[in-house]
Design a protein around this motif. Sequence first.
Motif, short mmCIF file in Angstrom:
data_model
loop_
_atom_site.label_atom_id
_atom_site.label_comp_id
_atom_site.label_asym_id
_atom_site.label_seq_id
_atom_site.Cartn_x
_atom_site.Cartn_y
_atom_site.Cartn_z
N ARG A 119 0.83 -1.21 0.00
CA ARG A 119 0.00 0.00 0.00
C ARG A 119 0.87 1.26 0.00
NH1 ARG A 119 -5.36 -0.56 0.75
NH2 ARG A 119 -6.13 -2.61 1.46
N GLN A 120 1.94 1.20 0.77
CA GLN A 120 2.85 2.35 0.82
C GLN A 120 3.49 2.61 -0.54
OE1 GLN A 120 5.66 1.57 3.97
NE2 GLN A 120 4.11 1.70 5.59
N PHE A 121 3.84 1.53 -1.24
CA PHE A 121 4.44 1.71 -2.57
C PHE A 121 3.45 2.30 -3.55
CE2 PHE A 121 5.60 0.37 -6.85
CZ PHE A 121 6.89 0.88 -6.92
N ILE A 122 2.22 1.85 -3.51
CA ILE A 122 1.19 2.40 -4.39
C ILE A 122 1.02 3.90 -4.14
CG2 ILE A 122 -1.28 2.41 -4.90
CD1 ILE A 122 -1.24 -0.64 -4.46
N GLU A 123 1.01 4.28 -2.88
CA GLU A 123 0.89 5.70 -2.54
C GLU A 123 2.14 6.46 -3.01
OE1 GLU A 123 -0.40 9.32 -1.43
OE2 GLU A 123 -1.56 7.46 -1.61
N LEU A 124 3.30 5.83 -2.92
CA LEU A 124 4.53 6.46 -3.39
C LEU A 124 4.45 6.76 -4.89
CD1 LEU A 124 7.49 7.32 -3.03
CD2 LEU A 124 8.15 4.92 -3.45
N VAL A 125 3.92 5.82 -5.65
CA VAL A 125 3.77 6.03 -7.10
C VAL A 125 2.81 7.18 -7.37
CG1 VAL A 125 3.00 5.01 -9.28
CG2 VAL A 125 4.33 3.64 -7.65
N ARG A 126 1.76 7.28 -6.59
CA ARG A 126 0.80 8.38 -6.79
C ARG A 126 1.46 9.73 -6.48
NH1 ARG A 126 -5.20 7.12 -4.76
NH2 ARG A 126 -5.53 8.71 -6.36
N GLN A 127 2.36 9.74 -5.50
CA GLN A 127 3.10 10.97 -5.22
C GLN A 127 4.10 11.27 -6.33
OE1 GLN A 127 2.50 13.20 -2.73
NE2 GLN A 127 0.73 11.87 -2.39
N ARG A 128 4.69 10.22 -6.88
CA ARG A 128 5.60 10.42 -8.01
C ARG A 128 4.87 11.04 -9.21
NH1 ARG A 128 8.66 4.50 -8.09
NH2 ARG A 128 10.19 4.92 -6.42
N ALA A 129 3.62 10.66 -9.39
CA ALA A 129 2.84 11.23 -10.49
C ALA A 129 2.67 12.74 -10.35
CB ALA A 129 1.47 10.55 -10.57
N LYS A 130 2.83 13.25 -9.11
CA LYS A 130 2.73 14.68 -8.86
C LYS A 130 4.09 15.37 -8.96
CE LYS A 130 -1.15 13.95 -5.69
NZ LYS A 130 -1.63 14.08 -4.28
N GLY A 131 5.13 14.59 -9.32
CA GLY A 131 6.45 15.18 -9.50
C GLY A 131 7.40 14.98 -8.35
N ASN A 132 6.98 14.25 -7.33
CA ASN A 132 7.84 14.02 -6.16
C ASN A 132 8.77 12.84 -6.45
OD1 ASN A 132 6.57 16.09 -4.64
ND2 ASN A 132 4.88 14.69 -4.19
N ILE A 133 9.79 13.10 -7.25
CA ILE A 133 10.72 12.08 -7.72
C ILE A 133 12.14 12.60 -7.52
CG2 ILE A 133 11.38 10.62 -9.67
CD1 ILE A 133 8.65 11.25 -10.92
N GLU A 134 13.04 11.71 -7.19
CA GLU A 134 14.42 12.13 -6.95
C GLU A 134 15.12 12.53 -8.25
OE1 GLU A 134 14.42 7.57 -7.28
OE2 GLU A 134 13.15 9.12 -6.36
N SER A 135 16.21 13.30 -8.08
CA SER A 135 17.07 13.67 -9.21
C SER A 135 18.02 12.50 -9.53
CB SER A 135 17.89 14.90 -8.86
OG SER A 135 17.08 16.02 -8.63
N PRO A 136 18.45 12.34 -10.79
CA PRO A 136 18.09 13.16 -11.96
C PRO A 136 16.87 12.64 -12.72
CG PRO A 136 19.78 11.60 -12.58
CD PRO A 136 19.49 11.34 -11.12
N VAL A 137 16.12 11.71 -12.08
CA VAL A 137 14.99 11.10 -12.79
C VAL A 137 13.93 12.15 -13.13
CG1 VAL A 137 13.11 9.41 -12.62
CG2 VAL A 137 15.40 8.83 -11.79
N ILE A 138 13.56 13.00 -12.16
CA ILE A 138 12.50 13.98 -12.42
C ILE A 138 12.92 14.95 -13.53
CG2 ILE A 138 13.30 15.44 -10.52
CD1 ILE A 138 9.71 15.12 -11.98
N GLU A 139 14.18 15.40 -13.49
CA GLU A 139 14.63 16.33 -14.53
C GLU A 139 14.62 15.68 -15.91
OE1 GLU A 139 16.38 17.69 -10.64
OE2 GLU A 139 16.22 15.78 -11.70
N THR A 140 14.99 14.40 -15.97
CA THR A 140 15.00 13.71 -17.26
C THR A 140 13.59 13.51 -17.78
OG1 THR A 140 16.99 12.54 -16.50
CG2 THR A 140 15.92 11.70 -18.48
#
Length: 335
Positions: A119-140
């Motif tokens: 459940r925590q991972f699913i929520e993490l992915v939903r947060q990633r969809a909002k741009g909460n992703i580490e560098s340099p992944v988000i910039e790429t």
Amino acid sequence: MKNTLRLLVILLGVVTWSPYASAEIQLTNALAKDIGQTYGFYLGQNYSLSEISKKYPSMSGLALIAEKEFAAAFKSSIEGMDALMSKHAKAEWERIKDQLTNRVADSLNIDQATESQARQFIELVRQRAKGNIESPVIETLLLFKSGYEKHPEHEFLDGYKQKYTSNGAGKAKGVAFSIEAPKTWAAKEGNRPNIVQKFVSENGRGLELLLVLIKEMPLQPGEMITDKDVAEILNPTDIKDFLPDSAEHIASGKLTLENLPGFWVHFKLNMSRVRNSVGMETIIYVIFYKDKMIQIQGQVTTSANGKAIERGGLEKYEKLFDLMANSFVIASMYK
């Protein structure tokens, strides 16, 4: 006052440039490494969601929602990276994708994940969809996001931005300030006098940049730059005196930023260095604060060695430069 200003406001024009310029994103070794990391991140995420759905069927709906949310935000980015890699190294890229897929399956063991962890991972992915992703992944991901290449201001307006803050030390000459830039514009320290900070497009590998410069002005005690002084600068006859030699004046006008007097000027310039030549298009925002002159300079490359570079020119980046300049804040003005 007018002669003093003229000596100080000679605009810098070209600060940095490369004679090896191209209109499209260049596939360098550094970018290829970032793409590989980002693609592996994407494959691992989708694999994990799929395995969670199998292990915990009751969560398959939530996993699907998370996957769709991420795809809505960044599927175009994955497709853009795939297209660039396939264009320049199709066979090698297909081999790398196969390797990444195999590594993901070998390295991730979802069978050991508890229901709570799933459940925590699913929520993490939903947060990633909002741009909460580490560098340099988000910039790429943002570098290849659909619509951002044609309208670079959209990245800024969508909230994918960073804030640079200076405490006034060093080249800032006592001016504590902050300014915002898109996430994909790498912040770098200026390597020339008076350049406090610069931001370079395409994660520091692009041909567009924005500079913040601060210069001291030899004013007498109690003396200050007024709107009247700015009006003199903007006189059609005089404004050209404030541009670099051989620059072509395009447009200029008065501006107010932080309730301070100032002006903006748009010009074109061709310059040479060693055996190379480059064409630049620049817009500079100038404000006067106490005994300091602050310049925010947006710059694009339009040609190299006589060959035009079709990246949209200043027209493409002007809205973004306006937004970045408008985000400039002097801390002491709000105390």
